[in-house]
Design a protein around this motif. Structure first.
Motif, PDB file in Angstrom:
ATOM      1  N   ASN A 116       0.833  -1.371   0.057  1.00  0.00           N
ATOM      2  CA  ASN A 116      -0.157  -0.011  -0.104  1.00  0.00           C
ATOM      3  C   ASN A 116       0.963   1.218   0.132  1.00  0.00           C
ATOM      4  OD1 ASN A 116      -2.508  -1.444  -0.129  1.00  0.00           O
ATOM      5  ND2 ASN A 116      -2.460  -1.240   2.056  1.00  0.00           N
ATOM      6  N   ALA A 117       2.195   1.240   0.689  1.00  0.00           N
ATOM      7  CA  ALA A 117       2.846   2.365   0.833  1.00  0.00           C
ATOM      8  C   ALA A 117       3.339   2.648  -0.534  1.00  0.00           C
ATOM      9  CB  ALA A 117       3.872   2.094   2.037  1.00  0.00           C
ATOM     10  N   ARG A 118       3.873   1.592  -1.226  1.00  0.00           N
ATOM     11  CA  ARG A 118       4.418   1.839  -2.516  1.00  0.00           C
ATOM     12  C   ARG A 118       3.159   2.249  -3.382  1.00  0.00           C
ATOM     13  NH1 ARG A 118       8.930  -0.655  -4.521  1.00  0.00           N
ATOM     14  NH2 ARG A 118       7.908  -1.276  -6.526  1.00  0.00           N
ATOM     15  N   LYS A 119       2.002   1.850  -3.411  1.00  0.00           N
ATOM     16  CA  LYS A 119       0.905   2.417  -4.286  1.00  0.00           C
ATOM     17  C   LYS A 119       0.627   3.891  -3.999  1.00  0.00           C
ATOM     18  CE  LYS A 119      -2.076  -1.529  -5.106  1.00  0.00           C
ATOM     19  NZ  LYS A 119      -2.889  -2.394  -4.213  1.00  0.00           N
ATOM     20  N   GLU A 120       0.907   4.275  -2.601  1.00  0.00           N
ATOM     21  CA  GLU A 120       0.830   5.830  -2.373  1.00  0.00           C
ATOM     22  C   GLU A 120       2.129   6.555  -2.517  1.00  0.00           C
ATOM     23  OE1 GLU A 120      -1.350   6.543   1.021  1.00  0.00           O
ATOM     24  OE2 GLU A 120      -2.570   4.701   0.824  1.00  0.00           O
ATOM     25  N   GLY A 121       3.080   5.897  -2.696  1.00  0.00           N
ATOM     26  CA  GLY A 121       4.334   6.400  -2.886  1.00  0.00           C
ATOM     27  C   GLY A 121       4.771   7.274  -1.385  1.00  0.00           C
ATOM     28  N   ASN A 122       4.311   6.673  -0.355  1.00  0.00           N
ATOM     29  CA  ASN A 122       4.603   7.338   0.897  1.00  0.00           C
ATOM     30  C   ASN A 122       4.858   6.217   2.124  1.00  0.00           C
ATOM     31  OD1 ASN A 122       4.446   8.890   2.884  1.00  0.00           O
ATOM     32  ND2 ASN A 122       1.989   9.278   3.144  1.00  0.00           N
ATOM     33  N   TYR A 123       6.254   6.392   2.328  1.00  0.00           N
ATOM     34  CA  TYR A 123       6.926   5.683   3.408  1.00  0.00           C
ATOM     35  C   TYR A 123       6.060   5.735   4.889  1.00  0.00           C
ATOM     36  CZ  TYR A 123      10.028   4.478   7.381  1.00  0.00           C
ATOM     37  OH  TYR A 123      10.546   3.759   8.502  1.00  0.00           O
ATOM     38  N   VAL A 133      17.504   9.275   6.671  1.00  0.00           N
ATOM     39  CA  VAL A 133      18.641   8.499   6.949  1.00  0.00           C
ATOM     40  C   VAL A 133      19.045   7.873   5.495  1.00  0.00           C
ATOM     41  CG1 VAL A 133      19.923   6.641   7.894  1.00  0.00           C
ATOM     42  CG2 VAL A 133      18.377   7.992   9.334  1.00  0.00           C
ATOM     43  N   TRP A 134      17.911   7.301   4.888  1.00  0.00           N
ATOM     44  CA  TRP A 134      18.248   6.566   3.530  1.00  0.00           C
ATOM     45  C   TRP A 134      18.661   7.597   2.554  1.00  0.00           C
ATOM     46  CZ3 TRP A 134      16.962   1.491   2.019  1.00  0.00           C
ATOM     47  CH2 TRP A 134      17.097   1.465   0.443  1.00  0.00           C
ATOM     48  N   ASN A 135      17.941   8.760   2.515  1.00  0.00           N
ATOM     49  CA  ASN A 135      18.233   9.908   1.306  1.00  0.00           C
ATOM     50  C   ASN A 135      19.635  10.288   1.727  1.00  0.00           C
ATOM     51  OD1 ASN A 135      15.793   8.993   0.678  1.00  0.00           O
ATOM     52  ND2 ASN A 135      14.895  10.964   1.138  1.00  0.00           N
ATOM     53  N   GLN A 136      20.111  10.813   3.049  1.00  0.00           N
ATOM     54  CA  GLN A 136      21.373  11.202   3.403  1.00  0.00           C
ATOM     55  C   GLN A 136      22.354  10.196   2.936  1.00  0.00           C
ATOM     56  OE1 GLN A 136      22.464  13.968   4.278  1.00  0.00           O
ATOM     57  NE2 GLN A 136      24.502  13.040   4.590  1.00  0.00           N
ATOM     58  N   TYR A 137      22.222   8.777   3.143  1.00  0.00           N
ATOM     59  CA  TYR A 137      23.515   7.832   2.850  1.00  0.00           C
ATOM     60  C   TYR A 137      23.737   7.898   1.262  1.00  0.00           C
ATOM     61  CZ  TYR A 137      24.508   5.256   6.966  1.00  0.00           C
ATOM     62  OH  TYR A 137      25.102   4.768   8.146  1.00  0.00           O
ATOM     63  N   ARG A 179      22.862  10.439  -0.766  1.00  0.00           N
ATOM     64  CA  ARG A 179      23.812  11.552  -1.035  1.00  0.00           C
ATOM     65  C   ARG A 179      25.087  11.269  -0.928  1.00  0.00           C
ATOM     66  NH1 ARG A 179      19.009  14.419   0.491  1.00  0.00           N
ATOM     67  NH2 ARG A 179      19.684  14.433   2.710  1.00  0.00           N
ATOM     68  N   GLU A 180      25.464  10.759   0.377  1.00  0.00           N
ATOM     69  CA  GLU A 180      27.168  10.646   0.816  1.00  0.00           C
ATOM     70  C   GLU A 180      27.781   9.691  -0.256  1.00  0.00           C
ATOM     71  OE1 GLU A 180      27.011   9.909   4.748  1.00  0.00           O
ATOM     72  OE2 GLU A 180      29.096   9.083   4.623  1.00  0.00           O
ATOM     73  N   TYR A 181      27.231   8.360  -0.237  1.00  0.00           N
ATOM     74  CA  TYR A 181      28.050   7.417  -0.860  1.00  0.00           C
ATOM     75  C   TYR A 181      27.655   7.349  -2.512  1.00  0.00           C
ATOM     76  CZ  TYR A 181      28.619   4.947   3.633  1.00  0.00           C
ATOM     77  OH  TYR A 181      29.112   4.666   4.950  1.00  0.00           O
ATOM     78  N   LEU A 182      26.621   7.692  -2.952  1.00  0.00           N
ATOM     79  CA  LEU A 182      26.328   7.704  -4.531  1.00  0.00           C
ATOM     80  C   LEU A 182      25.993   8.796  -5.072  1.00  0.00           C
ATOM     81  CD1 LEU A 182      24.204   4.077  -4.035  1.00  0.00           C
ATOM     82  CD2 LEU A 182      26.357   4.570  -5.396  1.00  0.00           C
ATOM     83  N   HIS A 183      26.358  10.016  -4.454  1.00  0.00           N
ATOM     84  CA  HIS A 183      25.797  11.326  -4.972  1.00  0.00           C
ATOM     85  C   HIS A 183      24.616  11.363  -5.699  1.00  0.00           C
ATOM     86  CE1 HIS A 183      30.638  11.417  -4.988  1.00  0.00           C
ATOM     87  NE2 HIS A 183      30.073  11.426  -3.985  1.00  0.00           N
ATOM     88  N   VAL A 184      23.572  10.635  -5.264  1.00  0.00           N
ATOM     89  CA  VAL A 184      22.287  11.056  -5.805  1.00  0.00           C
ATOM     90  C   VAL A 184      21.298  11.453  -4.777  1.00  0.00           C
ATOM     91  CG1 VAL A 184      22.601   9.271  -7.693  1.00  0.00           C
ATOM     92  CG2 VAL A 184      21.809   8.438  -5.400  1.00  0.00           C
ATOM     93  N   GLN A 185      20.253  12.255  -5.406  1.00  0.00           N
ATOM     94  CA  GLN A 185      19.318  12.833  -4.427  1.00  0.00           C
ATOM     95  C   GLN A 185      17.958  11.710  -4.812  1.00  0.00           C
ATOM     96  OE1 GLN A 185      18.767  15.629  -2.899  1.00  0.00           O
ATOM     97  NE2 GLN A 185      20.803  16.240  -3.122  1.00  0.00           N
ATOM     98  N   VAL A 186      17.459  11.164  -3.790  1.00  0.00           N
ATOM     99  CA  VAL A 186      15.992  10.491  -3.943  1.00  0.00           C
ATOM    100  C   VAL A 186      14.955  11.381  -3.999  1.00  0.00           C
ATOM    101  CG1 VAL A 186      14.996   8.724  -2.636  1.00  0.00           C
ATOM    102  CG2 VAL A 186      17.327   8.614  -2.383  1.00  0.00           C
ATOM    103  N   PRO A 187      14.247  10.930  -5.057  1.00  0.00           N
ATOM    104  CA  PRO A 187      13.197  11.795  -5.515  1.00  0.00           C
ATOM    105  C   PRO A 187      11.946  11.444  -4.889  1.00  0.00           C
ATOM    106  CG  PRO A 187      13.494  10.548  -7.385  1.00  0.00           C
ATOM    107  CD  PRO A 187      14.554  10.242  -6.267  1.00  0.00           C
ATOM    108  N   SER A 188      11.466  10.133  -4.255  1.00  0.00           N
ATOM    109  CA  SER A 188      10.333   9.891  -4.021  1.00  0.00           C
ATOM    110  C   SER A 188      10.949   8.250  -3.139  1.00  0.00           C
ATOM    111  CB  SER A 188       9.606   9.358  -5.028  1.00  0.00           C
ATOM    112  OG  SER A 188       9.941   7.995  -5.856  1.00  0.00           O
ATOM    113  N   ASP A 189       9.816   8.237  -2.248  1.00  0.00           N
ATOM    114  CA  ASP A 189      10.135   6.870  -1.075  1.00  0.00           C
ATOM    115  C   ASP A 189      10.003   5.620  -2.089  1.00  0.00           C
ATOM    116  OD1 ASP A 189      10.042   8.799   0.707  1.00  0.00           O
ATOM    117  OD2 ASP A 189       7.939   8.410   1.415  1.00  0.00           O
ATOM    118  N   THR A 190       9.360   5.604  -3.167  1.00  0.00           N
ATOM    119  CA  THR A 190       9.147   4.268  -4.016  1.00  0.00           C
ATOM    120  C   THR A 190      10.442   3.955  -4.737  1.00  0.00           C
ATOM    121  OG1 THR A 190       6.799   5.279  -4.467  1.00  0.00           O
ATOM    122  CG2 THR A 190       7.717   3.130  -5.614  1.00  0.00           C
ATOM    123  N   GLN A 191      11.081   5.206  -4.909  1.00  0.00           N
ATOM    124  CA  GLN A 191      12.470   4.824  -5.608  1.00  0.00           C
ATOM    125  C   GLN A 191      13.723   5.032  -4.290  1.00  0.00           C
ATOM    126  OE1 GLN A 191      11.603   8.112  -8.421  1.00  0.00           O
ATOM    127  NE2 GLN A 191      12.855   7.224  -9.884  1.00  0.00           N
ATOM    128  N   GLY A 192      13.470   5.103  -3.249  1.00  0.00           N
ATOM    129  CA  GLY A 192      14.038   5.230  -2.113  1.00  0.00           C
ATOM    130  C   GLY A 192      13.765   4.213  -1.134  1.00  0.00           C
TER     131      GLY A 192
END
Lengths: 503, 503
Positions: free
Chosen positions: A122-129, A385-389, A391-404
């Motif tokens: 359900n969270a993936r359907k709504e894109g909301n962690y 925490v996820w998004n910060q990691y 940025r730090e290790y992979l130099h990418v911005q996480v645009p949504s929870d589904t992709q994060g």
């Protein structure tokens, strides 16, 4: 009474009890497979309850004092052959571990796992962690309880790691991921300096039915026995086994991403070959089970990466692929295709990551799980925490929870301690494949002809047929003469990507 | 200890135990569904073993003395509401019956059933009854043992009949099938005097995918909830339920026989509507189960024949069918189509038989089963006995075992005593549908518009929601004011076929 039985009869009684337990567990696996492939939406609640009931029954069968007595008795006997003795010792170890789980805890874990899985969907359907977080929080609490129940030395996470990879510890993994960071980061940085290879043609439109047919052909070519398995579609690809005679894989198809289906297909095919190669006559016994998740993953990774992403592999399969998708690939050379499927590019999704950056994805999950167990992280902070990691290790911005933070199914299944086995698998795979290249004459030439029979026989002989007889490290030493060594992967990666990127 | 519990708590304990048993039984149903839809060939042996193990577990749970004590206790209490009291009484009855089965017998029956099913599959592949006979012979022996275990008055077959239709006896069925023979034979003979209607256009090429789509549309139109079920393909169509929220149907498609898929689809849809209409809150309890197989069959037959083979039904669906298959049906009038799907013609295959001759097929199976139980027939003679009956009652020569004695799955499942419920179902259906026509204003007009909601509500209210609260005959009296009476079917058939054949 058991003490008075001849060893042969006592061992037969043990075998019979273990097969009964396996039957219940495999029934649970069928219910789980159906849940992720064909279950109608409204069936989820009763299905969850059914799985919970069977889990409780399997648990009760396995902690029955009569089984414990029989195992203790057999374990004290001296006239068992080595495989039988190892089976008894491992079953006793499992029994003693299972005794640590109270029935209420097992039922609660099964119930929460079911809720957690559906909250994740359900969270993936709504894109909301946030939809997932409350149930995940309960899951993490249960996992902390589980670590305490199991007991551990050092870090509580060790208790959970041990469930998937006997002998793995945070000390060992801290070292390995420190190698990953120290050795792979410079390689990644130097690749980033080079001209990027093209892969846009992998994201043209690839017809669903043709992809499906191509995937089935790959599975068959690898030696996957379609008479003892099948492929279906699910949200997240997986392999499940109900016996060595019924080992099923699933895949997913994205019409705008050629790789999605292909790599899942070869990857799950590698897992499935292992399960199909376990000795059927040892059904229900440790000698009929996989050595560990790390070794399991070594089989999928070896096929996916060392074989499936090699130039030799596509020398055979690329012409067929060009035939299937002429509009997309007619003008793309084999070499450009090979480079494209090996493009190194920091990205968001673990399952779609290249062979190098993949291990940063795993490292992030490892750090998070360790932190959750320590209480350094709370599920409430996990998105940040996820998004910060990333940025730090992979130099990418996480645009949504589904992709994060919502991208993986594992936490919804309560599988904490599972992710590190992916990296271990790759590192075992590199070490095994190097050995296979030394021991199988003309292996690359065979692969270039689409012939994998000798390789599969080597794997069957070196890995599959032994079941759980050896631990991961014993097996590794037996096959390669050395314990797990990250340098095999590093050498492999340095040479392969050095060539591709002209380093 | 149970005696000291308040009634509410004791009833809750009973409910919980029954739900646990239902979970195991429904898991078996999932394994069985998979076995007949998606199981890879080599998986059959382990699957059989898994089903056997779960059957043993379900049996052991249901004969646990603690459950018996609880049921005895609850059955003696006076403060249960009527539904709860009936649940307890029925469960106690089931318990006492189950106690009669020794665990070894249950395991043997489950094992033999699995072997018998696979022998049947193989025998059909080879078109040779002799491949099936040895295992069937063992099955018949087990069924004789079962009759003895259960006990009976009168004929041993009564014990088996009672498993499917409580209260059914050979005395009752001898009377009914004598009515069939005496009343339907003259009707059949007079039809044979008339000019036969055309149905060749039903055997042109009907594309598989379009048939599938049409079938799914019919299921949805009937009110089958696709969110709580699904349709798949199997050798022999069936309905199975894992809960009222997950009721699955299967069908088969013959591209040269339009009827094959259509009637199985509507028939299984009728079964499935019943299962989806059982009260989900009574999961695991008798009030959440179907009344009997005869009543179950009344639901499938009512939809298949009284609704699905009516002129009104096709007034709505025929234009769509013509659109899907213009080459086959553009020049066929609705009336000719209606006559074609109701053609009366003695034939070989029960599942493809018309509404009239169908009951001769059932009667033959009834006579054979009765004879096998009596020992008048031996499985060794069955091919000859079968073929002789077909010559005698239906005036047809059986050209092959596949079209003869091997055509039904039932005996391979050990389902002896099941077939008569098909005829009972049709006769209940006729009686129920006559009542529905009296009680639902404008029913035919609604059907002619493709609207079945009011009919489904009537069925839900009159039949589905009651579960097993009433026996077949109680239910029949409650709904129609009378016990089962063959005259309703005879009147229906005489009028319908009189019109079609101009008698």
């Amino acid at each position: 009474m058991a003490q008075t039985l001849p060893t042969k009869d006592a061992y037969r009684e043990y075998t019979s009890k273990m097969q009964q337990i396996a039957d219940v567990r495999n029934a649970i696996a069928v219910l789980g497979w159906d849940q992720e492939t064909y279950l109608p939406d409204k069936g989820a609640a009763f299905r969850g309850q059914q799985i919970t009931t069977l889990s409780t029954i399997a648990h009760e069968l396995f902690i029955a004092p009569a089984l414990g007595d029989l195992l203790e008795d057999l374990n004290s006997r001296t006239d068992l052959d080595p495989i039988a003795a190892k089976n008894v010792a491992l079953s006793l170890e499992d029994y003693q571990k299972n005794k640590k789980y109270p029935a209420l805890f097992v039922a609660e874990l099964s119930k929460t796992t079911n809720e957690c899985y559906h909250a994740w969907i359900n969270a993936r359907k709504e894109g909301n962690y946030a939809v997932f977080e409350p149930v995940l929080s309960r899951m993490v609490d249960l996992k902390k309880q589980e670590a305490d129940l199991l007991g551990y030395t050092g870090h509580p996470y060790n208790a959970l790691l041990n469930e998937y990879e006997k002998g793995a510890t945070t000390t060992m993994l801290d070292t390995i991921f420190s190698d990953v960071k120290n050795a792979l980061t410079p390689l990644l940085r130097s690749i980033e300096q080079r001209t990027q290879v093209r892969k846009d043609f992998l994201h043209l439109h690839y017809n669903r039915d043709k992809q499906w047919a191509f995937g089935i052909d790959l599975l068959k070519a690898m030696g996957y026995d379609m008479g003892a398995g099948r492929q279906d579609i699910s949200e997240h690809p997986f392999t499940t086994s109900f016996s060595p005679q019924d080992v099923r894989v699933t895949t997913r198809i994205d019409e705008n991403d050629f790789g999605n289906m292909t790599w899942s297909c070869i990857h799950e095919g590698g897992h499935a070959l292992y399960e199909q190669g376990l000795p059927a006559e040892a059904y229900g016994l440790p000698s009929g089970e996989a050595a560990s998740l790390g070794i399991h993953e070594s089989q999928s990774r070896l096929w996916e990466n060392n074989v499936g992403r090699s130039l030799s592999f596509w020398q055979h399969h690329y012409p067929r692929l060009q035939e299937l998708f002429p509009d997309n690939l007619k003008i793309v050379s084999l070499n450009d295709f090979y480079k494209a499927i090996n493009q190194v590019q920091p990205s968001l999704i673990r399952t779609e990551a290249d062979e190098l950056t993949y291990h940063f994805h795993v490292m992030i999950r490892y750090e998070i799980e360790k932190g959750l167990l320590e209480g350094v992280y709370s599920t409430k902070d996990l998105r940040e925490v996820w998004n910060q990691y990333y940025r730090e290790y992979l130099h990418v911005q996480v645009p949504s929870d589904t992709q994060g933070v919502l991208q993986d199914i594992h936490w919804s299944h309560g599988s904490f301690g599972y992710f590190p086995t992916y990296s271990l698998g790759s590192f075992y795979a590199a070490q095994f494949f190097t050995t296979a290249q030394q021991q199988v004459p003309g292996l690359s030439e065979q692969i270039a002809k689409g012939e994998y029979r000798t390789l599969l026989e080597w794997l069957r002989n070196q890995v599959h047929r032994h079941g759980r007889y050896y631990t991961s490290n014993e097996l590794c030493e037996k096959i390669t003469g050395k314990p797990l060594d990250f340098k095999y992967f590093l050498d492999y990666a340095t040479q392969k990507f050095g060539e591709i990127y002209g380093l």
